[in-house]
Design an enzyme around this catalytic site. Sequence first.
Site, PDB file in Angstrom:
ATOM      1  N   CYS A   1    -130.372  -1.478 108.709  1.00 18.54           N
ATOM      2  CA  CYS A   1    -130.682  -2.909 108.732  1.00 18.54           C
ATOM      3  C   CYS A   1    -132.169  -3.148 108.503  1.00 18.54           C
ATOM      4  O   CYS A   1    -132.946  -2.215 108.301  1.00 18.54           O
ATOM      5  CB  CYS A   1    -130.259  -3.505 110.075  1.00 18.54           C
ATOM      6  SG  CYS A   1    -128.485  -3.419 110.380  1.00 18.54           S
TER       7      CYS A   1
ATOM      8  N   HIS B   1    -132.203  -8.566 111.489  1.00 15.71           N
ATOM      9  CA  HIS B   1    -132.028  -8.874 112.908  1.00 15.71           C
ATOM     10  C   HIS B   1    -133.290  -8.645 113.726  1.00 15.71           C
ATOM     11  O   HIS B   1    -134.211  -7.978 113.299  1.00 15.71           O
ATOM     12  CB  HIS B   1    -130.860  -8.094 113.501  1.00 15.71           C
ATOM     13  CG  HIS B   1    -131.001  -6.594 113.488  1.00 15.71           C
ATOM     14  ND1 HIS B   1    -131.913  -5.915 114.268  1.00 15.71           N
ATOM     15  CD2 HIS B   1    -130.318  -5.649 112.798  1.00 15.71           C
ATOM     16  CE1 HIS B   1    -131.786  -4.611 114.054  1.00 15.71           C
ATOM     17  NE2 HIS B   1    -130.828  -4.431 113.156  1.00 15.71           N
TER      18      HIS B   1
END
Length: 179
Positions: free
Chosen positions: A154, A132
């Site tokens: 992430c 992301h």
Amino acid sequence: MRRRIVVAVTLIGLGAGGVAVAEFLQIGRTEPPLLPEPERADRILVEKAARRLTLLRGEQVLATYPVSLGFTPAGPKTREGDGRTPEGIYSIAFRNPKSVAHLSLKVSYPSPADAAAAQARGEAPGGDIMVHGLMNGFSWAGRLHRMMDWTQGCIGVTNAEMREIYARVDVGTPIEIRP
């Protein structure tokens, strides 16, 4: 003169704040279209130690990006909340144009093996692992985000980089995350 400077700084601050609010609310955000098939990655390689994400098509490198990882990057993810980025071979499960982190690509973690290992330890494996951009409202940080590992597990990149990655990666693309 001093008053003009104060007014100018205030207006600039309000303008920057307005941009952050618009970004947080996703006002004006567009989803980049997928590039034609020959320009898309058929594999993603993430090398945690090198803090690098590489998009590949066959053996050809399409693009390479520096990344930030989970706040405890060493070792594979074993449980929810450990701050580690998983290691292994997964795939992109879906594309999220309305992400809280600009745009995102969901990684298929946990695999059945990850889930079984966590269950055997009596722990939750965690999930919601994504590639992301920066959190909405924080695009101003740009490349500064690379100064530390800040995600929950992430793989973080700048918003501009995420737009490029998003346009080159479709659902089902394999992603290998190496130590």
